[in-house]
Design a protein around this motif. Structure first.
Motif, PDB file in Angstrom:
ATOM      1  N   ILE A  56       0.348  -4.295  -1.624  1.00 20.83           N
ATOM      2  CA  ILE A  56      -0.715  -4.185  -2.624  1.00 20.83           C
ATOM      3  C   ILE A  56      -0.241  -4.751  -3.964  1.00 20.83           C
ATOM      4  O   ILE A  56      -0.980  -5.463  -4.651  1.00 20.83           O
ATOM      5  CB  ILE A  56      -1.168  -2.722  -2.767  1.00 20.83           C
ATOM      6  CG1 ILE A  56      -1.858  -2.288  -1.470  1.00 20.83           C
ATOM      7  CG2 ILE A  56      -2.098  -2.535  -3.954  1.00 20.83           C
ATOM      8  CD1 ILE A  56      -1.863  -0.815  -1.216  1.00 20.83           C
ATOM      9  N   ILE A  80      -6.357  -8.986   0.672  1.00 17.35           N
ATOM     10  CA  ILE A  80      -5.691  -8.313   1.790  1.00 17.35           C
ATOM     11  C   ILE A  80      -6.678  -8.217   2.945  1.00 17.35           C
ATOM     12  O   ILE A  80      -7.818  -7.779   2.756  1.00 17.35           O
ATOM     13  CB  ILE A  80      -5.218  -6.904   1.393  1.00 17.35           C
ATOM     14  CG1 ILE A  80      -4.155  -6.975   0.298  1.00 17.35           C
ATOM     15  CG2 ILE A  80      -4.669  -6.153   2.611  1.00 17.35           C
ATOM     16  CD1 ILE A  80      -3.763  -5.614  -0.254  1.00 17.35           C
ATOM     17  N   GLU A  81      -6.240  -8.625   4.123  1.00 17.04           N
ATOM     18  CA  GLU A  81      -7.096  -8.523   5.316  1.00 17.04           C
ATOM     19  C   GLU A  81      -6.334  -7.849   6.452  1.00 17.04           C
ATOM     20  O   GLU A  81      -5.222  -8.258   6.796  1.00 17.04           O
ATOM     21  CB  GLU A  81      -7.573  -9.901   5.773  1.00 17.04           C
ATOM     22  CG  GLU A  81      -8.455  -9.836   7.022  1.00 17.04           C
ATOM     23  CD  GLU A  81      -9.081 -11.181   7.374  1.00 17.04           C
ATOM     24  OE1 GLU A  81      -9.241 -12.016   6.460  1.00 17.04           O
ATOM     25  OE2 GLU A  81      -9.403 -11.389   8.550  1.00 17.04           O
ATOM     26  N   LEU A  96      -6.494   1.332   7.033  1.00 17.22           N
ATOM     27  CA  LEU A  96      -7.342   1.255   5.846  1.00 17.22           C
ATOM     28  C   LEU A  96      -7.078   2.434   4.909  1.00 17.22           C
ATOM     29  O   LEU A  96      -6.943   2.260   3.685  1.00 17.22           O
ATOM     30  CB  LEU A  96      -8.809   1.234   6.274  1.00 17.22           C
ATOM     31  CG  LEU A  96      -9.866   1.134   5.165  1.00 17.22           C
ATOM     32  CD1 LEU A  96      -9.769  -0.201   4.448  1.00 17.22           C
ATOM     33  CD2 LEU A  96     -11.262   1.321   5.753  1.00 17.22           C
ATOM     34  N   LEU A 104      -3.721   2.029   3.097  1.00 23.51           N
ATOM     35  CA  LEU A 104      -3.797   1.033   2.028  1.00 23.51           C
ATOM     36  C   LEU A 104      -4.552   1.579   0.821  1.00 23.51           C
ATOM     37  O   LEU A 104      -4.142   1.379  -0.324  1.00 23.51           O
ATOM     38  CB  LEU A 104      -4.460  -0.240   2.553  1.00 23.51           C
ATOM     39  CG  LEU A 104      -3.679  -1.011   3.622  1.00 23.51           C
ATOM     40  CD1 LEU A 104      -4.495  -2.183   4.139  1.00 23.51           C
ATOM     41  CD2 LEU A 104      -2.338  -1.506   3.072  1.00 23.51           C
ATOM     42  N   HIS A 105      -5.646   2.287   1.064  1.00 21.26           N
ATOM     43  CA  HIS A 105      -6.389   2.906  -0.034  1.00 21.26           C
ATOM     44  C   HIS A 105      -5.520   3.940  -0.762  1.00 21.26           C
ATOM     45  O   HIS A 105      -5.519   4.021  -1.997  1.00 21.26           O
ATOM     46  CB  HIS A 105      -7.653   3.583   0.487  1.00 21.26           C
ATOM     47  CG  HIS A 105      -8.809   2.651   0.675  1.00 21.26           C
ATOM     48  ND1 HIS A 105      -9.158   1.694  -0.247  1.00 21.26           N
ATOM     49  CD2 HIS A 105      -9.716   2.532   1.697  1.00 21.26           C
ATOM     50  CE1 HIS A 105     -10.215   1.026   0.170  1.00 21.26           C
ATOM     51  NE2 HIS A 105     -10.562   1.506   1.350  1.00 21.26           N
ATOM     52  N   ALA A 114      -4.910   0.196  -2.924  1.00 18.00           N
ATOM     53  CA  ALA A 114      -5.730  -0.986  -2.650  1.00 18.00           C
ATOM     54  C   ALA A 114      -7.190  -0.712  -2.969  1.00 18.00           C
ATOM     55  O   ALA A 114      -7.690   0.380  -2.727  1.00 18.00           O
ATOM     56  CB  ALA A 114      -5.589  -1.396  -1.186  1.00 18.00           C
ATOM     57  N   ILE A 171     -10.409  -4.365   0.648  1.00 16.02           N
ATOM     58  CA  ILE A 171      -9.677  -4.672   1.879  1.00 16.02           C
ATOM     59  C   ILE A 171     -10.645  -5.322   2.863  1.00 16.02           C
ATOM     60  O   ILE A 171     -11.691  -4.751   3.176  1.00 16.02           O
ATOM     61  CB  ILE A 171      -9.059  -3.409   2.504  1.00 16.02           C
ATOM     62  CG1 ILE A 171      -8.118  -2.738   1.502  1.00 16.02           C
ATOM     63  CG2 ILE A 171      -8.303  -3.764   3.784  1.00 16.02           C
ATOM     64  CD1 ILE A 171      -7.643  -1.369   1.936  1.00 16.02           C
TER      65      ILE A 171
END
Length: 224
Positions: free
Chosen positions: A76, A86-87, A102, A105-106, A110, A113
């Motif tokens: 991130i 970001i994928e 997901l 990352l959150h 992030a 996404i």
């Protein structure tokens, strides 16, 4: 040992597929051979990767379970420094694991996404695995793609689609390492921090060399 434990915990939490554990084991063996340190050639590759990311119009970082388990915060941070999207993209894809990644990352900061909205998905040719499915606003339009811990088929497919591919791969003889435009032969846990620092230095140099009017806009986007 610390990295191994993080990956095992990520497997227990549903981020990493069992095949990801085996892939890490192969990479770990090569890490021993290079002395578990970032070599001079790897540092040169990191500088080249930083320049490619910072210079790109649509840079994208592809994230799988191993990367989400090992260095989510660094990914991130890198995306912010390099202005890259970001994928999430998985070889062994299932919706539950994707949602788990997901959330991680959150949790690590992030905001946007890609790769999670089926309505925005499309395909790249040359692949039979789930990794052929990409986001229309991400890898599909990307000019530069960072694909840490990538498989060879997808690297080839991305290159055929006109993408410049950057990868971390501890095995310099793998198809991924041999095919990518820039191969960083280093453990991603070490190299990702070096790449962040290199992108920061490249951005500062880019800002110093920029015409004054463009520099003001970059520092204050509301002036556009």
């Amino acid at each position: 040992m610390y990295v191994r434990e993080r990956l095992v915990n990520a497997f227990d939490d549903g981020l990493v597929a069992k095949e990801g554990l085996m892939a890490h084991g192969r990479g770990e063996a090569f890490d021993y051979l290079i002395g578990e340190k970032t070599s001079k050639s790897a540092k040169n590759a990191i500088k080249a990767a930083a320049f490619a990311l910072v210079s790109a119009k649509h840079p994208v970082i592809s994230v799988n379970g191993n990367i989400a388990g090992l260095c989510p915060r660094e990914i991130i941070e890198l995306s912010k420094v390099a202005n890259a999207k970001i994928e999430i993209n998985l070889f062994y894809a299932n919706e539950k694991r994707k949602q788990t990644i997901l959330k991680v990352l959150h949790k690590n900061g992030a905001k946007e996404i890609l790769g999670v909205d089926k309505k925005n998905s499309t395909r790249i040719s040359g692949l039979d695995s789930a990794r052929r499915i990409v986001d229309r606003d991400g890898i599909y339009i990307a000019d530069v793609v960072l694909v840490p811990l990538e498989d060879g088929d997808r690297t080839i497919a991305l290159k055929k689609a006109g993408k410049k591919v950057i990868t971390f791969d501890l095995n310099p003889l793998s198809r991924t390492a041999q095919t990518a435009d820039i191969t960083i032969v280093d453990n991603v846990v070490r190299g990702i921090r070096e790449l962040i620092d290199a992108c920061e230095k490249t951005q500062k140099k880019k800002l110093r060399n920029m015409p004054f009017d463009n520099k003001k806009i970059l520092q204050n986007p509301s002036l556009k």
